[in-house]
Enzyme design. Structure first.
Site, short mmCIF file in Angstrom:
data_model
loop_
_atom_site.label_atom_id
_atom_site.label_comp_id
_atom_site.label_asym_id
_atom_site.label_seq_id
_atom_site.Cartn_x
_atom_site.Cartn_y
_atom_site.Cartn_z
N THR A 33 -22.02 -11.92 -27.31
CA THR A 33 -20.66 -12.40 -27.57
C THR A 33 -20.18 -13.36 -26.49
O THR A 33 -19.38 -14.25 -26.75
CB THR A 33 -19.71 -11.18 -27.66
N TYR A 47 -16.96 -12.93 -35.65
CA TYR A 47 -17.36 -14.24 -35.08
C TYR A 47 -18.89 -14.28 -35.01
O TYR A 47 -19.57 -13.31 -35.30
CB TYR A 47 -16.77 -14.38 -33.67
N THR A 113 -23.29 -7.01 -25.49
CA THR A 113 -22.91 -5.71 -24.94
C THR A 113 -23.52 -4.52 -25.69
O THR A 113 -23.60 -3.43 -25.13
CB THR A 113 -21.37 -5.56 -24.93
N ASP A 114 -23.94 -4.74 -26.94
CA ASP A 114 -24.40 -3.60 -27.76
C ASP A 114 -25.56 -2.84 -27.12
O ASP A 114 -25.60 -1.61 -27.18
CB ASP A 114 -24.82 -4.08 -29.16
N LYS A 186 -21.95 1.69 -23.13
CA LYS A 186 -20.87 1.08 -23.91
C LYS A 186 -20.18 2.22 -24.64
O LYS A 186 -20.82 2.98 -25.38
CB LYS A 186 -21.43 0.06 -24.90
N GLU A 307 -32.13 26.26 -23.63
CA GLU A 307 -31.97 26.64 -25.05
C GLU A 307 -33.32 26.70 -25.77
O GLU A 307 -33.43 27.31 -26.83
CB GLU A 307 -31.07 25.62 -25.75
N1 ASP Z 1 -22.97 -7.73 -31.09
C1 ASP Z 1 -22.71 -8.37 -29.83
C2 ASP Z 1 -23.97 -8.30 -28.99
O1 ASP Z 1 -24.32 -7.25 -28.54
C3 ASP Z 1 -21.59 -7.71 -29.14
C4 ASP Z 1 -21.29 -8.24 -27.76
O2 ASP Z 1 -22.00 -9.00 -27.13
O3 ASP Z 1 -20.21 -7.84 -27.26
O4 ASP Z 1 -24.61 -9.28 -28.79
#
Ligand code: ASP
Length: 350
Positions: A33, A47, A113-114, A186, A307
Site C-alpha cells: 500500500t 485502491y 502490511t498484510d 498486524k 494439554e
Molecule cells: N494488501 C496490502 C499489502 O499487504 C495492504 C498494505 O500494504 O497495507 O500489500
C-alpha cells in the site's frame, strides 16, 4: 580563476547536499500500500497496491536524505498478500550481499502490511549481520488524505541510520513505533496503528528523526542463527491447520497427502487438539512430517507436554510464536533437522 572555481564548488554543494559521513542506507522496495494509488484522496480501501516505483517513494521524502546517503532498488512489486518464499530468499540474498560488500550500512525494506510480520521474522533469522534492517509500509495509499507512507519511510530511515538500532534484530517501524520482528503482528485490518507486539510490547519510538529504545531483543537472531539460505532456491513446504470446535481430520489428512513436510496446528487454547483430529496429526508425525502445536489465542506460550503428550506423539510446542511465525521458523528449521527434539530446541531459542 580561483574565485570562479570556489563559486562553482559552492553551487555544486548547494545542489547536492553533503552526504559524506552519513550512513549508507539501501532502500529495497517490494510493493504494498505504501506504493499504492487510489482513484480519489478519500479512497482508503479498494485502491491498487504496488504501483509506484522506489524512485517515487524516495522523492516524496527528500528530508530522509539529511539522515542517510540513500540508494533505492526495486526488488519486487507485489501486494504482500502475494508475498512468496521465493521473494524472501531473494530479499535475504540481496541484503546479505549489500552488507558483505560494504554497499550499505543499513537496509530499509518497504513492504505491504498484510504479511510484513512474516517477512520480518524470516529476515530476522536469515540476515547474517548485526547491521540494521527495518521494514516499513503504510495503511493508506500514497494518494490518500493523511497518507502515512512518507512519514513511515522517514522514520524507518531514521531508525536504520542510527547506531543505537544495531544488534536488535530486524525491526518493523510504522506509526512512530519500533517493534521487533519476532513479536510484532498486524492486529487491525485498516487503522494506521495496526502493528503491535501484544503482551511483550514494543521496543521503542521514533520521533524527530531519532529512535529511542526501552528494551533489548532477547531471542537469538540474525548473525546468531544457524540458518544459511545463501544457496537455497526453495524452502520446505509447511502448511497451517486451523483448530476449532468439532474440526474434522479432513484438512490434516489432505495436507499430509499433499506432501507437507511440516504442519503448524493453530490450536485452540494451549495448542490443544480435538480428540478426533489427534490420530491424523499423530499419523502425519509418524510418517515424518514435523507437527508443531501453536495457539490461535494470539498470546501466551504453548506448554510442551501440557494439554498434549508431545514426547509420546513426536510433536513440537511453538512457545509463544503465532502460527504464521511458527511456520516461518519451521521452514528454516527443517533445512537443518527433522528431529522433533532439535526442532523443539530451536523453538525455545528463536
Ligand atoms: N494488501 C496490502 C499489502 O499487504 C495492504 C498494505 O500494504 O497495507 O500489500
Amino acid at each position: 580563476m580561483k574565485r570562479y572555481a570556489l563559486a562553482v564548488l559552492f553551487i555544486l554543494a548547494g545542489c547536492f547536499p553533503a552526504q559524506a559521513g552519513l550512513p549508507k542506507v539501501l532502500v529495497l522496495a517490494t510493493g504494498g500500500t505504501i506504493a499504492g494509488t487510489g482513484a480519489t484522496a478519500t479512497q482508503t480501501a479498494g485502491y491498487k497496491a504496488a504501483v509506484l516505483p522506489v524512485e517515487s517513494l524516495l522523492a516524496a521524502v527528500p528530508q530522509a536524505g539529511e539522515l542517510a546517503a540513500l540508494t533505492g532498488e526495486q526488488l519486487a512489486q507485489v501486494d504482500s498478500k502475494n508475498m512468496t518464499p521465493a521473494i524472501w530468499l531473494k530479499l535475504a540474498a540481496r541484503i546479505n550481499k549489500a552488507f558483505a560488500a560494504g554497499e550499505a550500512d543499513a537496509v530499509v525494506v518497504t513492504h505491504g502490511t498484510d504479511t510484513m510480520e512474516e517477512t520480518a521474522y524470516f529476515l530476522n533469522l536469515t540476515v547474517k549481520s548485526s547491521n540494521t534492517v527495518v521494514l516499513t509500509g503504510a495503511m493508506r495509499p500514497s494518494t490518500a488524505l493523511s497518507a502515512d507512507g512518507a512519514m513511515n519511510i522517514y522514520n524507518a530511515v531514521a531508525v536504520a541510520a542510527d547506531s543505537s538500532s544495531r544488534g536488535r534484530g530486524v525491526l518493523v517501524c510504522l506509526n512512530d513505533q519500533i517493534n521487533g520482528a519476532r513479536d510484532v503482528a498486524k492486529t487491525n485490518t485498516s487503522t494506521p496503528d495496526t502493528f503491535r507486539s501484544g503482551e511483550t510490547g514494543l521496543l521503542g519510538y521514533v520521533q524527530g528523526g531519532k529512535p529511542v529504545y526501552y528494551k533489548a531483543t532477547a531471542r537469538a537472531h540474525t548473525a546468531r542463527t544457524e540458518f544459511d539460505v545463501s544457496v537455497s532456491t526453495a524452502l520446505p513446504r509447511v502448511e497451517i491447520l486451523y483448530g476449532y470446535a468439532g474440526v474434522s481430520p479432513a484438512a490434516a489428512e489432505a495436507l499430509a497427502a499433499a506432501g507437507a513436510e511440516g504442519i503448524v496446528y493453530a490450536g485452540v487454547g494451549n495448542g490443544s487438539v480435538y480428540e478426533e483430529l489427534l490420530p491424523a496429526l499423530k499419523k502425519a508425525a509418524a510418517a515424518g512430517a514435523a507437527v508443531v502445536r501453536a495457539s490461535r489465542t494470539g498470546s501466551g506460550p504453548v506448554t510442551r507436554n501440557g494439554e498434549e503428550n508431545d514426547d509420546r506423539d513426536g510433536f513440537v510446542a511453538a512457545d509463544n510464536l503465532s502460527p504464521q511465525k511458527a511456520r516461518v521458523l519451521l521452514m528454516l528449521a527443517l533445512t537443518r533437522t527433522r528431529s522433533p527434539e532439535l526442532l523443539q530446541e530451536m523453538f525455545y531459542k528463536y
